[in-house]
Motif scaffolding. Structure first.
Motif, mmCIF file in Angstrom:
data_model
loop_
_atom_site.group_PDB
_atom_site.id
_atom_site.type_symbol
_atom_site.label_atom_id
_atom_site.label_comp_id
_atom_site.label_asym_id
_atom_site.label_seq_id
_atom_site.Cartn_x
_atom_site.Cartn_y
_atom_site.Cartn_z
ATOM 1 N N GLU A 335 47.237 49.972 10.104
ATOM 2 C CA GLU A 335 48.123 49.816 11.237
ATOM 3 C C GLU A 335 47.729 48.614 12.097
ATOM 4 O O GLU A 335 46.640 48.060 11.976
ATOM 5 C CB GLU A 335 48.101 51.085 12.102
ATOM 6 N N VAL A 336 48.642 48.244 12.992
ATOM 7 C CA VAL A 336 48.385 47.158 13.938
ATOM 8 C C VAL A 336 47.203 47.525 14.833
ATOM 9 O O VAL A 336 47.052 48.682 15.236
ATOM 10 C CB VAL A 336 49.647 46.890 14.782
ATOM 11 N N ASP A 337 46.365 46.533 15.147
ATOM 12 C CA ASP A 337 45.208 46.698 16.029
ATOM 13 C C ASP A 337 44.210 47.732 15.504
ATOM 14 O O ASP A 337 43.522 48.405 16.269
ATOM 15 C CB ASP A 337 45.646 47.090 17.452
ATOM 16 N N ASN A 338 44.112 47.857 14.209
ATOM 17 C CA ASN A 338 43.162 48.799 13.622
ATOM 18 C C ASN A 338 42.536 48.141 12.401
ATOM 19 O O ASN A 338 42.863 48.453 11.271
ATOM 20 C CB ASN A 338 43.879 50.104 13.249
ATOM 21 N N ASP A 339 41.631 47.207 12.653
ATOM 22 C CA ASP A 339 41.143 46.364 11.569
ATOM 23 C C ASP A 339 39.660 46.565 11.248
ATOM 24 O O ASP A 339 39.065 45.732 10.571
ATOM 25 C CB ASP A 339 41.386 44.890 11.898
ATOM 26 N N ASP A 340 39.050 47.638 11.731
ATOM 27 C CA ASP A 340 37.643 47.846 11.429
ATOM 28 C C ASP A 340 37.472 48.976 10.420
ATOM 29 O O ASP A 340 38.241 49.931 10.396
ATOM 30 C CB ASP A 340 36.837 48.131 12.704
ATOM 31 N N PHE A 341 36.473 48.858 9.563
ATOM 32 C CA PHE A 341 36.181 49.889 8.574
ATOM 33 C C PHE A 341 34.719 49.789 8.158
ATOM 34 O O PHE A 341 34.040 48.797 8.430
ATOM 35 C CB PHE A 341 37.090 49.772 7.347
ATOM 36 N N TYR A 342 34.237 50.845 7.508
ATOM 37 C CA TYR A 342 32.859 50.879 7.025
ATOM 38 C C TYR A 342 32.847 51.593 5.683
ATOM 39 O O TYR A 342 33.258 52.756 5.579
ATOM 40 C CB TYR A 342 31.954 51.605 8.023
ATOM 41 N N ALA A 343 32.399 50.913 4.628
ATOM 42 C CA ALA A 343 32.360 51.483 3.284
ATOM 43 C C ALA A 343 30.939 51.925 2.958
ATOM 44 O O ALA A 343 29.967 51.252 3.312
ATOM 45 C CB ALA A 343 32.842 50.456 2.265
ATOM 46 N N CYS A 344 30.814 53.069 2.275
ATOM 47 C CA CYS A 344 29.498 53.575 1.916
ATOM 48 C C CYS A 344 29.615 54.470 0.688
ATOM 49 O O CYS A 344 30.722 54.781 0.223
ATOM 50 C CB CYS A 344 28.862 54.345 3.076
ATOM 51 N N GLN A 345 28.481 54.879 0.159
ATOM 52 C CA GLN A 345 28.417 55.815 -0.954
ATOM 53 C C GLN A 345 27.649 57.048 -0.510
ATOM 54 O O GLN A 345 26.576 56.936 0.101
ATOM 55 C CB GLN A 345 27.744 55.177 -2.167
ATOM 56 N N ASN A 346 28.177 58.220 -0.802
ATOM 57 C CA ASN A 346 27.550 59.464 -0.391
ATOM 58 C C ASN A 346 27.639 60.455 -1.542
ATOM 59 O O ASN A 346 28.732 60.916 -1.883
ATOM 60 C CB ASN A 346 28.247 60.033 0.853
ATOM 61 N N GLY A 347 26.485 60.739 -2.155
ATOM 62 C CA GLY A 347 26.466 61.686 -3.260
ATOM 63 C C GLY A 347 27.342 61.272 -4.421
ATOM 64 O O GLY A 347 27.983 62.119 -5.060
ATOM 65 N N GLY A 348 27.401 59.977 -4.699
ATOM 66 C CA GLY A 348 28.231 59.473 -5.787
ATOM 67 C C GLY A 348 29.681 59.252 -5.405
ATOM 68 O O GLY A 348 30.462 58.746 -6.226
ATOM 69 N N ARG A 349 30.057 59.592 -4.184
ATOM 70 C CA ARG A 349 31.433 59.381 -3.725
ATOM 71 C C ARG A 349 31.533 58.052 -2.985
ATOM 72 O O ARG A 349 30.656 57.689 -2.205
ATOM 73 C CB ARG A 349 31.868 60.516 -2.786
ATOM 74 N N ASN A 350 32.600 57.322 -3.243
ATOM 75 C CA ASN A 350 32.872 56.075 -2.539
ATOM 76 C C ASN A 350 33.771 56.396 -1.351
ATOM 77 O O ASN A 350 34.930 56.783 -1.522
ATOM 78 C CB ASN A 350 33.552 55.072 -3.469
ATOM 79 N N LEU A 351 33.228 56.227 -0.137
ATOM 80 C CA LEU A 351 33.935 56.594 1.081
ATOM 81 C C LEU A 351 34.156 55.382 1.965
ATOM 82 O O LEU A 351 33.319 54.470 2.031
ATOM 83 C CB LEU A 351 33.142 57.644 1.868
ATOM 84 N N VAL A 352 35.308 55.372 2.668
ATOM 85 C CA VAL A 352 35.622 54.332 3.629
ATOM 86 C C VAL A 352 36.013 55.004 4.946
ATOM 87 O O VAL A 352 36.974 55.769 4.999
ATOM 88 C CB VAL A 352 36.779 53.426 3.154
ATOM 89 N N TYR A 353 35.236 54.714 6.002
ATOM 90 C CA TYR A 353 35.529 55.251 7.329
ATOM 91 C C TYR A 353 36.384 54.234 8.095
ATOM 92 O O TYR A 353 36.066 53.039 8.126
ATOM 93 C CB TYR A 353 34.236 55.507 8.105
ATOM 94 N N PHE A 354 37.455 54.709 8.724
ATOM 95 C CA PHE A 354 38.293 53.813 9.523
ATOM 96 C C PHE A 354 39.193 54.647 10.431
ATOM 97 O O PHE A 354 39.695 55.701 10.040
ATOM 98 C CB PHE A 354 39.174 52.925 8.618
ATOM 99 N N GLY A 355 39.376 54.195 11.665
ATOM 100 C CA GLY A 355 40.371 54.754 12.570
ATOM 101 C C GLY A 355 40.434 56.264 12.639
ATOM 102 O O GLY A 355 41.522 56.837 12.628
#
Length: 498
Positions: A335-355
């Protein structure tokens, strides 16, 4: 044959024009059908191609599932986890139980600036200081440098602003006594491989209008240019395990964002080329660019969108992830004005945190999240560090509450997504200014952890229209205090003020 009268002449001309237009329309329709088929084919097959992975892929959104389940933030008080996390703040350096920092003075920075982004002043001296666990300080030397410190072996790698008219600093190194200086030129440090003892440098010169990138092997003091044979311009995006990742372009070339990798040994690989829908004939979003990129494990994560206006507001786009060879494409709308994210791996899962949400890439599902931090603030202006088997330590301040009321706490985000409670109530521990009218805001910066101690700066500042530009607020710095807190005892020490 007799001459044609005006009526017959006009009729024949009309028939000719009509036939020409009919042929043109048919040709255009065929062309449009071919374009639509081409886009559809690209969407369906382009990421499966392995022989030529640089073929342009029109960015598109894949199907995604949404879950009502919430992935709650997991908090822990186990601060021992901090010792296994990589350094994310380079205002300090650490070696053999000693912490090193630069001690500034009142004249070290501009008095005021837009948004409080005070620039360094040219020609002012500061001290490089070491401190041991007992709190004993030693001044090693003084010089005119500023900013981050990289201690590699027996040498400090630092920057110095030598010219008010030139925005980029000079990169240099000295020994522990401030002697035997080596200058590398004007530029910035992009990444630091702490295992290989390599700095990735972005260098600029008056002779070249575009930046060039180098790998500086600190032990041998050798600089190797990082270049890709078929591209004229590279923009650094990320570094991971011996590889630099760039957004590559050609002069007068196609309008596409082409991600390439260059290893420290000079090996080159083309990974993916992204174009907005407009580039292939369907107007969707203009001038899409790579706004942010992270490489984690065997996947890359790309925020593909655009910004506009003097405020540089994010206009929306897509968050895309693929494997490093460009395969296994997934993408969601941002979405507009929502441009930050953080990618990581947790227990073999590929996760992306955002908004306020978490994207589980492997499950192709988006969950809600109660994470309250801002990844934009955590990642802004950071140097990309790399250390094998060590995760980046992202630290931030956030308001919480206990039985005594509201308090400012310090948190750290582990790569798995767990949140470590580093310190609580630091706003109550610092020395308060007697006259609260002397400042409008208090800002906490440069959070750093080592051997049970938390280092941080507290900046008191006041709004000052003298330094404002239009609607952008100007601030004047009143004072900055630098602290060290022993977390086990929650005792605090004022290192110095400026």
């Amino acid at each position: 044959m007799g001459k044609l009268d005006d009526r017959n002449r006009k009729w024949i001309l009309w028939m000719f024009v009509s036939a020409f237009l009919l042929m043109a329309c048919e040709k255009q329709n065929n062309r449009g059908a071919q374009t639509g088929a081409k886009i559809k084919a690209e969407m369906e097959t382009k990421i499966e191609e392995k022989e030529n992975p640089i073929d342009i892929l029109t960015a598109y959104t894949t199907e995604i599932e949404y879950s009502d389940q919430e992935i709650s933030s997991v908090y822990t008080d186990d601060r021992s986890l901090l010792d296994h996390m990589g350094q994310g703040e380079f205002s300090y350096a650490y070696q053999d139980g000693m912490v090193y920092y630069r001690q500034y003075h009142k004249d070290s920075f501009e008095e005021g600036a837009v948004w409080g982004n005070y620039g360094p002043t040219v020609g002012t001296y500061k001290e490089i200081v070491s401190i041991d666990p007992k709190g004993e300080k030693t001044v090693l030397f003084s010089d005119k440098g500023y900013g981050n410190i990289y201690l590699i072996g027996d040498r400090f790698y630092m920057t110095e602003k030598k010219d008010e008219a030139y925005s980029y600093p000079n990169i240099y190194s000295v020994d522990r006594n401030g002697q035997n200086r080596v200058d590398y030129g004007y530029g910035d440090v992009c990444a630091f491989d702490m295992d290989r003892k390599v700095l990735i440098l972005k260098m600029l010169s008056e002779e070249k209008c575009v930046a060039t990138y180098f790998a500086l092997e600190c032990e041998s003091n050798e600089m190797t240019e990082l270049q890709f044979d078929s591209f004229d311009c590279l923009t650094f995006q990320d570094y991971y395990d011996g590889w630099c990742y760039f957004d590559a372009h050609k002069k007068n070339g196609i309008k596409a964002c082409q991600v390439v990798g260059i290893s420290l040994e000079g090996e080159q690989k083309k990974m993916i080329a992204l174009a907005s829908d407009e580039e292939t004939g369907v107007k969707y979003r203009q001038d899409a660019v790579i706004c942010d990129m992270e490489v984690v494990g065997d996947r890359m994560y790309i925020l593909f969108g655009n910004y506009t206006g003097s405020a540089h507001h994010f206009q929306g786009g897509r968050l895309i992830t693929t494997k490093l060879d460009g395969s296994d494409y997934h993408a969601i709308e941002r979405e507009v004005d929502n441009d930050d994210f953080y990618a990581c791996q947790n227990g073999g899962r590929n996760l992306v945190y955002f908004g306020g949400r978490v994207w589980d890439v492997d499950a192709n599902t988006i969950f809600s999240s109660d994470f309250g931090g801002s990844f934009d603030e955590l990642k802004r202006h950071r140097i990309v560090p790399y250390q094998e088997q060590s995760f980046l330590r992202l630290m931030w301040t956030g308001w919480g509450s206990d039985s005594n009321g509201r308090q400012l706490n310090v948190y750290a985000l582990e790569n798995s997504g767990r949140i470590i409670k580093v310190a609580t109530g630091i706003d109550e521990a610092i020395i308060q200014r007697e006259d609260e009218k002397e400042y409008d805001e208090i800002e906490y910066n440069h959070l750093y952890y080592a051997d049970g101690f938390l280092y941080f700066e507290v900046e008191f500042k006041i709004i000052d229209r003298t330094y404002a530009i239009g609607w952008r607020d100007g601030y004047r710095r009143v004072q900055t205090d630098v602290y060290r807190m022993k977390l086990e005892e929650k005792s605090i020490e004022l290192l110095y003020s400026y």
